[in-house]
Design a protein around this motif. Structure first.
Motif, mmCIF file in Angstrom:
data_model
loop_
_atom_site.group_PDB
_atom_site.id
_atom_site.type_symbol
_atom_site.label_atom_id
_atom_site.label_comp_id
_atom_site.label_asym_id
_atom_site.label_seq_id
_atom_site.Cartn_x
_atom_site.Cartn_y
_atom_site.Cartn_z
ATOM 1 N N ALA A 45 34.254 31.689 78.649
ATOM 2 C CA ALA A 45 34.307 30.321 78.126
ATOM 3 C C ALA A 45 35.528 30.047 77.261
ATOM 4 N N ALA A 46 35.923 30.994 76.420
ATOM 5 C CA ALA A 46 37.060 30.744 75.536
ATOM 6 C C ALA A 46 38.353 30.537 76.315
ATOM 7 N N THR A 271 24.210 34.063 66.904
ATOM 8 C CA THR A 271 23.893 34.265 65.491
ATOM 9 C C THR A 271 23.173 35.593 65.295
ATOM 10 N N ARG A 272 22.218 35.880 66.132
ATOM 11 C CA ARG A 272 21.503 37.150 66.046
ATOM 12 C C ARG A 272 22.453 38.329 66.260
ATOM 13 N N ARG A 273 23.312 38.201 67.277
ATOM 14 C CA ARG A 273 24.264 39.280 67.559
ATOM 15 C C ARG A 273 25.184 39.519 66.357
ATOM 16 N N PHE A 274 25.668 38.440 65.761
ATOM 17 C CA PHE A 274 26.588 38.541 64.625
ATOM 18 C C PHE A 274 25.931 39.281 63.458
ATOM 19 N N LEU A 275 24.700 38.910 63.133
ATOM 20 C CA LEU A 275 24.014 39.540 62.011
ATOM 21 C C LEU A 275 23.680 40.996 62.305
ATOM 22 N N GLN A 276 23.303 41.291 63.532
ATOM 23 C CA GLN A 276 23.019 42.675 63.892
ATOM 24 C C GLN A 276 24.272 43.535 63.812
ATOM 25 N N ARG A 277 25.384 42.978 64.276
ATOM 26 C CA ARG A 277 26.632 43.752 64.273
ATOM 27 C C ARG A 277 27.097 44.074 62.859
ATOM 28 N N LEU A 278 26.884 43.129 61.930
ATOM 29 C CA LEU A 278 27.322 43.337 60.550
ATOM 30 C C LEU A 278 26.257 44.009 59.695
ATOM 31 N N GLY A 279 25.110 44.337 60.283
ATOM 32 C CA GLY A 279 24.068 45.024 59.532
ATOM 33 C C GLY A 279 23.407 44.159 58.488
ATOM 34 N N LEU A 356 32.999 31.556 61.480
ATOM 35 C CA LEU A 356 33.661 30.394 62.058
ATOM 36 C C LEU A 356 35.133 30.645 62.356
ATOM 37 N N LEU A 357 35.562 31.889 62.224
ATOM 38 C CA LEU A 357 36.929 32.254 62.579
ATOM 39 C C LEU A 357 36.956 32.795 64.011
ATOM 40 N N GLN A 358 37.979 32.424 64.748
ATOM 41 C CA GLN A 358 38.164 33.019 66.075
ATOM 42 C C GLN A 358 38.503 34.507 65.919
ATOM 43 N N PRO A 359 38.077 35.360 66.831
ATOM 44 C CA PRO A 359 37.554 35.050 68.159
ATOM 45 C C PRO A 359 36.039 34.873 68.225
ATOM 46 N N GLU A 360 35.356 34.741 67.073
ATOM 47 C CA GLU A 360 33.927 34.455 67.138
ATOM 48 C C GLU A 360 33.717 33.122 67.871
ATOM 49 N N PRO A 361 32.603 32.961 68.593
ATOM 50 C CA PRO A 361 32.429 31.782 69.446
ATOM 51 C C PRO A 361 31.828 30.577 68.740
ATOM 52 N N PHE A 362 31.483 30.684 67.433
ATOM 53 C CA PHE A 362 30.687 29.631 66.819
ATOM 54 C C PHE A 362 31.429 28.309 66.714
ATOM 55 N N ARG A 367 31.478 22.751 68.371
ATOM 56 C CA ARG A 367 32.156 21.569 68.903
ATOM 57 C C ARG A 367 31.504 21.097 70.204
ATOM 58 N N ASP A 368 31.263 22.032 71.119
ATOM 59 C CA ASP A 368 30.733 21.646 72.427
ATOM 60 C C ASP A 368 29.347 21.046 72.314
ATOM 61 N N LEU A 369 28.465 21.702 71.553
ATOM 62 C CA LEU A 369 27.095 21.197 71.462
ATOM 63 C C LEU A 369 27.047 19.877 70.713
ATOM 64 N N THR A 370 27.795 19.760 69.616
ATOM 65 C CA THR A 370 27.829 18.497 68.871
ATOM 66 C C THR A 370 28.291 17.351 69.766
ATOM 67 N N HIS A 371 29.343 17.602 70.535
ATOM 68 C CA HIS A 371 29.875 16.546 71.410
ATOM 69 C C HIS A 371 28.883 16.198 72.521
ATOM 70 N N TYR A 372 28.312 17.212 73.149
ATOM 71 C CA TYR A 372 27.435 16.959 74.297
ATOM 72 C C TYR A 372 26.122 16.296 73.886
ATOM 73 N N LEU A 373 25.665 16.528 72.666
ATOM 74 C CA LEU A 373 24.444 15.880 72.201
ATOM 75 C C LEU A 373 24.607 14.379 72.007
ATOM 76 N N ARG A 374 25.833 13.896 71.988
ATOM 77 C CA ARG A 374 26.063 12.469 71.776
ATOM 78 C C ARG A 374 25.946 11.700 73.104
ATOM 79 N N GLN A 375 24.739 11.583 73.585
ATOM 80 C CA GLN A 375 24.468 10.821 74.792
ATOM 81 C C GLN A 375 24.218 9.356 74.418
ATOM 82 N N PRO A 376 24.425 8.427 75.356
ATOM 83 C CA PRO A 376 24.348 7.005 75.007
ATOM 84 C C PRO A 376 22.929 6.549 74.682
#
Length: 395
Positions: A45-46, A271-279, A356-362, A367-376
């Protein structure tokens, strides 16, 4: 340049079934293929998160997995995902694709939408021809949003042909979709007519500067000017005003809601993956947030199951309007919008500034989810549900 349907075969591998259990049905096979493909879409995706790109490689994978034809009836070479009994499987396929990449999910949902409308209103020759196009890897989509200055209209020519004038905006996949389903106004107030534009032969003029979005960059949702193009009788789909018939018009909201739910699930997964990776799994506040996110995720899945049970759309164009189905689809759309909007701030608190820093996907997922949720017209949709229940109806 249009997406090359002759992309290399990049079929995903699936394990062979062990002897004994009954084979999966075609809809279940489609769900399994979409589930298996989701991590591959996410990993890619990136690379396509830019306004000047299109996920052509990803659609080659979808084709290899049989998902471009899956919405078609088995008699047309598909998995039958368009049948009312397969609604849950269809929504699951869309959810898994959205979980992999919301931009791909948006484009794929448009492809599905077009194929469902074609099967609802097309005659035999059209069905065979457009099904063959899908099997060959040609992409479909739906372009309905009118350009505010000059919407699309059809001017009659001799021999049942029409010359087109005007433009569509938010024309997702413009320049890559081979067979966009377009709505246009007929002359003298005779209503709105659907047609399938052979865009590889009649290419619209594209204004790429229109698409400078917050998210969903790779959907290539440009302004498409159809002025001067011509179509014939074989390109027309259904009678005038068919596109806006209920329950199909409002009921289709469950499909894009399923893609959005996939995006919300991706936020949870990462989010789960991030927290697991950082312990950071022993922090009680992180656990509480993940518990709340798990509640939201399960709620969304239940809403989609409810849509399959209560808002499955009839496959017969002669069916009545079925107001309960359209109203329930409005509930599903609204509930999943709220779920997505609640999921995002919980994830932000979990991952903090570091996440929220790249290369993390958040950042991209946000951006994608916020934009796509804006349906008419979200407020009007919920008001219609309120009117439905105040009139004494229920689901």
């Amino acid at each position: 340049m249009l997406f090359d349907a002759a992309s290399p075969d990049l079929s995903i591998s699936t394990p062979s079934l062990a002897p004994g259990p009954a084979p999966l049905s075609p809809p279940a096979e489609a769900v399994r293929a979409a589930r298996a493909l989701a991590p591959r879409l996410f990993a890619q995706a990136a690379a396509t998160d830019a306004e000047a790109t299109f996920p052509g490689q990803e659609f080659a994978w979808l084709r290899a997995a049989g998902l471009l034809t899956a919405p078609l009836a088995p008699a047309l070479g598909g998995a039958g995902l368009g049948a009312p009994a397969a609604t849950e499987a269809l929504l699951d396929v869309l959810r898994h694709v959205g979980r992999g990449n919301l931009a791909v999910g948006r484009l794929y949902e448009g492809h599905v939408n077009a194929l469902l409308l074609i099967q609802l209103y097309g005659h035999a020759a059209q069905l065979q021809g457009w099904a063959a196009d899908a099997a060959a890897g040609r992409l479909f989509g739906v372009w309905n949003t009118e350009d505010p200055a000059q919407g699309v209209r059809l001017e009659p020519l001799p021999g049942g042909r029409y010359r087109l004038f005007g433009a569509k905006t938010f024309a997702s996949g413009a320049g890559y979709v081979h067979r966009p389903l377009v709505t246009g106004a007929l002359a003298e107030g005779h209503g709105w007519q659907m047609f399938v534009l052979p865009a590889d032969a009649q290419a619209p003029a594209l204004d790429r500067s229109f698409w400078r979005p917050l998210g969903m960059r790779a959907t290539a949702s440009y302004r498409a000017d159809l002025t001067g193009l011509e179509i014939g009788p074989a390109d027309l789909l259904g009678p005038p005003n068919a596109y806006y018939r209920q329950p199909w018009f409002g009921g289709g909201a469950s499909r894009f809601a399923a893609v959005q739910m996939g995006g919300a699930e991706a936020v949870f997964d990462e989010t789960r993956r991030f927290l697991q990776r950082l312990g950071r799994t022993d922090d009680p506040y992180q656990r509480q947030r993940l518990g709340q996110m798990a509640l939201l995720r399960e709620s969304g899945r239940q809403w989609l199951r409810g849509a399959a049970a209560r808002a499955a759309l009839p496959a017969d164009a002669a069916a009545g309007p079925q107001p309960a189905a359209a109203a329930y689809a409005g509930l599903v759309r609204t509930a999943i919008e709220q779920i997505g909007l609640a999921m995002l701030p919980l994830a932000e608190r979990c991952v903090g500034a570091r996440g929220l820093l790249q290369p993390e996907p958040f950042e991209r997922l946000h951006r994608d989810l916020t934009h796509y949720l804006r349906q008419p017209a979200p407020d009007a949709v919920l008001a219609d549900v309120g009117r439905f229940v105040l009139d004494g109806h229920d689901f």
